[in-house]
Design an enzyme around this catalytic site. Structure first.
Site, PDB file in Angstrom:
ATOM      1  N   ASN A  79      44.297  38.851  35.245  1.00 18.85           N
ATOM      2  CA  ASN A  79      43.468  39.088  36.417  1.00 18.85           C
ATOM      3  C   ASN A  79      43.602  40.549  36.883  1.00 18.85           C
ATOM      4  O   ASN A  79      42.730  41.375  36.610  1.00 18.85           O
ATOM      5  CB  ASN A  79      43.848  38.086  37.517  1.00 18.85           C
ATOM      6  CG  ASN A  79      42.862  38.072  38.651  1.00 18.85           C
ATOM      7  OD1 ASN A  79      42.162  39.038  38.883  1.00 18.85           O
ATOM      8  ND2 ASN A  79      42.795  36.974  39.367  1.00 18.85           N
ATOM      9  N   ASP A  80      44.731  40.881  37.515  1.00 18.43           N
ATOM     10  CA  ASP A  80      44.882  42.250  38.058  1.00 18.43           C
ATOM     11  C   ASP A  80      44.692  43.318  36.987  1.00 18.43           C
ATOM     12  O   ASP A  80      44.132  44.384  37.268  1.00 18.43           O
ATOM     13  CB  ASP A  80      46.292  42.433  38.646  1.00 18.43           C
ATOM     14  CG  ASP A  80      46.490  41.582  39.883  1.00 18.43           C
ATOM     15  OD1 ASP A  80      45.492  41.121  40.451  1.00 18.43           O
ATOM     16  OD2 ASP A  80      47.656  41.382  40.276  1.00 18.43           O
ATOM     17  N   VAL A  81      45.159  43.044  35.774  1.00 19.31           N
ATOM     18  CA  VAL A  81      45.172  44.098  34.756  1.00 19.31           C
ATOM     19  C   VAL A  81      43.779  44.390  34.200  1.00 19.31           C
ATOM     20  O   VAL A  81      43.616  45.290  33.372  1.00 19.31           O
ATOM     21  CB  VAL A  81      46.152  43.763  33.602  1.00 19.31           C
ATOM     22  CG1 VAL A  81      47.557  43.593  34.111  1.00 19.31           C
ATOM     23  CG2 VAL A  81      45.709  42.547  32.804  1.00 19.31           C
TER      24      VAL A  81
END
Ligand code: NAP
Length: 456
Positions: A382-384
């Site tokens: 997600n964040d990456v």
């Protein structure tokens, strides 16, 4: 040959084993072997210590090794891969605590040490105690026991005053060459308080960097105490851990685009900072359609993240990869340096599943490849892959290098629902025109994809 020579020579061999072990840990191919080399060094250093001249308390030593060994074996076997970061925080804290305890014994002993030895003992005590209490707070945060960063007015000023008071207590001990129980206790209480107060305001997203920093500090504390005890193995092992930890800290901070000062002295991962609201809708896709899309692609890039670890989907993902390869699809894996919950998390999982290393690429190596990829399969990441890191200056992850999944012709995102990533913010990638959400548990979805491709 004197006993002293044998001890020093054994410590030298142990130090060489540590360094060989560390070197082998730099590649996933040799990493397992590296652990064994370093472990052998540790066994040798521990056994030889029993022969140290004037050594007493054998029963206590054996009891401590027995209790520590059993607890470590039991917890190491039991821990889930996803809980590994907090385990590392805990073990790391123990290392710092052990260094501080050695210093306490030396400082409390009736005998007066020279200036340099007392100074080194004090430095090791301070750093070890800060690393001990700070690592315990990091453990509590990663374990989910402390959910919110704790901040209060004049926090940095309070820490500075505490540090000044600790140094003052240290100077008193330094002048005496050793300390009475009261002044030594005051010194340690202050140092432990610094570790706690420096760590409580740090947000969860910065914890990996903080753990790595404490790891480096623990190494340094052990090296200082090695000088105090005149123990070469401790000096070398501590220095190796200190320098490797410092490098890792720098690399991780760079991967998250954070400076050490901003990690330690300003907020991040704060619920109040959410970035610009994302507009649009998330468009779902069925596994059968996603399977067709990948089966007829030329080039697929798979981006694993924390969710793949939770789902333990790595074996199914490798099976899916092999199926695609048999159909002539070029499949590669893209690994972000902070994907998952610890450095190398994804590499370890993929290695466990048998994915060959030559199809696994780091961010720098693969990022330009997304432009000509037909499909980017994001599994539990997600964040990456959040493009807000590139464009939204108000986003807490702004500036963090990300994998350019959005640049692929099609993006398929596998996740269970609308859950956010570690940073707690919405992901603009999920709302793009070329993105499709494939909902479900990572492992179950990978099985469905395999099934749908086999049906073709
Ligand atoms: P992430 O941002 O934490 O996102 C993981 C995603 O996986 C979630 O959005 C979740 O969505 C999904 N998920 C969870 N369980 C799943 C399952 N069983 N099946 C399918 N999907 C599942 O992960 P990431 O992209 O790997 O990023 C890592 C983050 O952790 C970064 O912010 C990094 O800074 C931080 N961090 C890294 C380290 C490190 O050293 N690598 C250590 C600590 C923290 P759903 O809930 O909707 O399924």
């Amino acid at each position: 040959m004197t006993g002293g020579f044998v001890i020093q020579a054994s410590y030298f061999v142990a130090a060489v084993l540590f360094i060989i072990g560390l070197k082998r840990m730099s590649s996933p191919v040799t990493a397992r072997g590296g652990i064994i080399w370093a472990g052998a060094g540790m066994v040798l250093a521990t056994v030889v210590t029993f022969a140290w001249p004037g050594m007493e308390n054998y029963l206590l030593m054996i009891a401590a090794i027995g209790v520590g060994g059993v607890l470590a074996w039991w917890s190491g076997k039991r821990v889930a891969m996803t809980d590994m970061p907090q385990m590392i925080a805990l073990y790391n804290g123990m290392g710092g605590g052990a260094a501080a305890a050695i210093a306490a014994v030396e400082l409390l002993g009736g005998e007066t040490h020279g200036f340099v030895v007392t100074l080194l003992a004090l430095l090791g005590a301070l750093i070890g105690a800060v690393s001990f209490s700070g690592s315990l707070i990091a453990f509590a945060k990663l374990q989910g026991w402390m959910k919110k960063p704790i901040r209060f007015a004049a926090q940095n000023k309070t820490n500075a005053i505490l540090l000044a008071a600790t140094i003052l207590a240290g100077i008193v001990i330094l002048i005496q060459g050793h300390g009475g129980p009261t002044i030594v206790a005051v010194f340690f209480v202050l140092a432990l308080a610094i570790g706690i107060l420096v760590t409580v305001p740090i947000g969860g997203a910065d914890m990996p960097v903080v753990i790595s920093l404490y790891n480096a500090l623990t190494g340094l504390a052990v090296a200082f105490e090695g000088f105090v005890l005149d123990n070469a193995a401790m000096i070398i092992a501590g220095t190796v851990v200190g320098s490797a930890g410092t490098l890792l800290t720098q690399l991780m901070a760079k991967a998250m685009n954070r400076s050490m000062t901003s990690v330690l002295f300003s907020g991040f991962g704060d619920a109040a900072v959410e970035g610009t609201e994302v507009e649009g809708t998330m468009k779902p896709i069925e596994a059968s359609d996603a399977g067709v899309m990948m089966a007829f692609a030329r080039k697929v890039i798979i981006i694993p993240g924390y969710g793949m670890a939770v789902a333990q989907a790595q074996h199914k993902i490798w099976e899916l990869t092999q199926l695609l390869q048999e159909r002539g699809v070029k499949v590669t894996f893209a690994i972000h340096p902070v994907a998952g919950r610890m450095p190398g998390h994804m590499n370890v999982l993929l290695a466990e599943a048998g994915v060959p290393y030559d199809i696994i690429y780091d961010l720098d190596e693969i990022n330009q490849e997304f432009d000509n990829a037909d499909v980017a399969l994001v599994i539990g990441a997600n964040d990456v892959v959040n493009p807000a890191a590139r464009t939204d200056t108000s986003s807490p992850i702004y500036g963090m290098p990300i994998l350019n999944a959005d640049k692929a012709d099609n993006v398929i995102i596998v996740k269970r629902g609308q859950g956010k990533g570690f940073s707690g913010i919405e992901n603009a990638l999920f709302f793009l025109d070329n993105s499709r959400m494939l909902y479900g548990d990572g492992q179950a979805v990978a099985s469905e994809l395999i099934h749908s491709i086999k049906e073709l």
